[in-house]
Scaffold this motif. Structure first.
Motif, short mmCIF file in Angstrom:
data_model
loop_
_atom_site.label_atom_id
_atom_site.label_comp_id
_atom_site.label_asym_id
_atom_site.label_seq_id
_atom_site.Cartn_x
_atom_site.Cartn_y
_atom_site.Cartn_z
N UNK A 12 0.79 -1.22 0.00
CA UNK A 12 0.00 0.00 0.00
C UNK A 12 0.82 1.26 0.00
N UNK A 13 1.23 1.72 -1.19
CA UNK A 13 2.08 2.90 -1.29
C UNK A 13 1.48 4.15 -0.66
N UNK A 14 0.17 4.35 -0.80
CA UNK A 14 -0.51 5.50 -0.19
C UNK A 14 -1.46 5.08 0.92
N UNK A 15 -2.19 3.99 0.68
CA UNK A 15 -3.18 3.55 1.66
C UNK A 15 -3.07 2.04 1.87
N UNK A 16 -3.00 1.65 3.15
CA UNK A 16 -3.02 0.23 3.52
C UNK A 16 -4.18 0.06 4.49
N UNK A 17 -5.24 -0.62 4.04
CA UNK A 17 -6.44 -0.80 4.86
C UNK A 17 -6.66 -2.29 5.11
N UNK A 18 -6.55 -2.71 6.36
CA UNK A 18 -6.75 -4.11 6.74
C UNK A 18 -7.95 -4.18 7.67
N UNK A 19 -8.95 -4.99 7.27
CA UNK A 19 -10.20 -5.12 8.02
C UNK A 19 -10.81 -3.76 8.32
N UNK A 20 -10.79 -2.88 7.33
CA UNK A 20 -11.31 -1.53 7.47
C UNK A 20 -12.21 -1.21 6.29
N UNK A 21 -13.01 -0.18 6.44
CA UNK A 21 -13.86 0.29 5.35
C UNK A 21 -13.32 1.62 4.85
N UNK A 22 -13.40 1.81 3.54
CA UNK A 22 -12.96 3.09 2.99
C UNK A 22 -13.79 3.44 1.77
N UNK A 23 -13.94 4.72 1.55
CA UNK A 23 -14.65 5.24 0.40
C UNK A 23 -13.86 6.43 -0.13
N UNK A 24 -13.50 6.36 -1.41
CA UNK A 24 -12.70 7.42 -2.02
C UNK A 24 -13.39 7.84 -3.31
N UNK A 25 -13.53 9.14 -3.52
CA UNK A 25 -14.14 9.63 -4.76
C UNK A 25 -13.42 10.88 -5.25
N UNK A 26 -13.52 11.09 -6.57
CA UNK A 26 -12.99 12.28 -7.21
C UNK A 26 -11.55 12.57 -6.80
N UNK A 27 -10.68 11.57 -6.94
CA UNK A 27 -9.28 11.71 -6.52
C UNK A 27 -8.34 11.14 -7.56
N UNK A 28 -7.06 11.53 -7.46
CA UNK A 28 -6.01 11.00 -8.33
C UNK A 28 -4.85 10.52 -7.47
N UNK A 29 -4.32 9.35 -7.81
CA UNK A 29 -3.11 8.82 -7.21
C UNK A 29 -2.05 8.81 -8.30
N UNK A 30 -0.98 9.56 -8.12
CA UNK A 30 0.04 9.71 -9.15
C UNK A 30 1.41 9.32 -8.61
N UNK A 31 2.09 8.43 -9.32
CA UNK A 31 3.47 8.02 -9.00
C UNK A 31 3.62 7.48 -7.58
N UNK A 32 2.69 6.66 -7.16
CA UNK A 32 2.78 6.00 -5.86
C UNK A 32 3.43 4.63 -6.06
N UNK A 33 4.17 4.15 -5.06
CA UNK A 33 4.78 2.83 -5.22
C UNK A 33 4.93 2.10 -3.89
N UNK A 34 4.93 0.78 -3.99
CA UNK A 34 5.12 -0.10 -2.84
C UNK A 34 6.05 -1.22 -3.26
N UNK A 35 6.87 -1.70 -2.34
CA UNK A 35 7.81 -2.76 -2.70
C UNK A 35 7.13 -4.12 -2.84
N UNK A 36 5.91 -4.27 -2.30
CA UNK A 36 5.22 -5.55 -2.38
C UNK A 36 3.89 -5.43 -3.13
N UNK A 37 2.78 -5.23 -2.43
CA UNK A 37 1.44 -5.25 -3.04
C UNK A 37 0.79 -3.87 -3.04
N UNK A 38 0.17 -3.51 -4.17
CA UNK A 38 -0.62 -2.28 -4.24
C UNK A 38 0.17 -1.00 -4.22
N UNK A 39 0.58 -0.54 -5.40
CA UNK A 39 1.38 0.68 -5.48
C UNK A 39 0.72 1.88 -4.83
N UNK A 40 -0.60 2.02 -4.98
CA UNK A 40 -1.34 3.12 -4.35
C UNK A 40 -2.21 2.63 -3.20
#
Length: 102
Positions: A12-40
Motif C-alpha cells: 500500500x504505497x498511499x493507503x493500507x487498509x486491513x479489516x477496514x472500510x474506505x470510500x474514495x471519490x474524485x481523486x487521483x493517485x500519481x506516482x505511488x509505489x510499494x515494494x510488495x502489493x498495491x502501489x497506491x
C-alpha cells in the motif's frame, strides 16, 4: 484531491487498509509505489470493504498490483475509475485480486 509521490517498503504505497472500510471519490493517485502489493492502495481482510468512484491511478507501481491490490477476502467496488501507465514486476499491472477477494 491529488495524492502523489508516496513510496513505502511493504504493501500500500498511499493507503493500507486491513479489516477496514474506505470510500474514495474524485481523486487521483500519481506516482505511488510499494515494494510488495498495491502501489497506491492495498485492501485486505475478511471485514475489509472499499468503494472507489471517479478515481484515477497514474504511473503507480509495485511488485504485484501496480495500482491496487485486493487480498484475503476483501471486497472492492470500482466505478468510473481510470488506470494509466501502471506497472507490476509480476502480476496485475493495474489491479491484482488474490484468493476469494471480490
Amino acid at each position: 484531491d491529488i495524492i502523489g509521490g508516496a513510496m513505502v517498503e511493504g504493501d500500500g504505497g498511499c493507503i493500507r487498509a486491513v479489516n477496514a472500510s474506505l470510500s474514495i471519490s474524485n481523486s487521483r493517485f500519481v506516482s505511488c509505489s510499494a515494494s510488495q502489493l498495491g502501489g497506491a492502495l492495498f485492501l485486505a481482510g475478511a471485514r475489509a470493504r472499499g468503494s472507489l468512484q471517479n478515481v484515477e491511478f497514474v504511473r503507480c507501481s509495485a511488485m504485484e498490483g501496480g495500482a491496487v491490490a485486493v487480498s484475503a477476502g476483501a471486497e472492492l467496488s470500482l466505478s468510473s475509475c481510470r488506470m494509466k501507465e501502471n506497472a507490476a514486476a509480476q502480476d496485475g499491472g493495474a489491479v491484482l485480486v488474490q484468493g476469494s477477494s471480490t
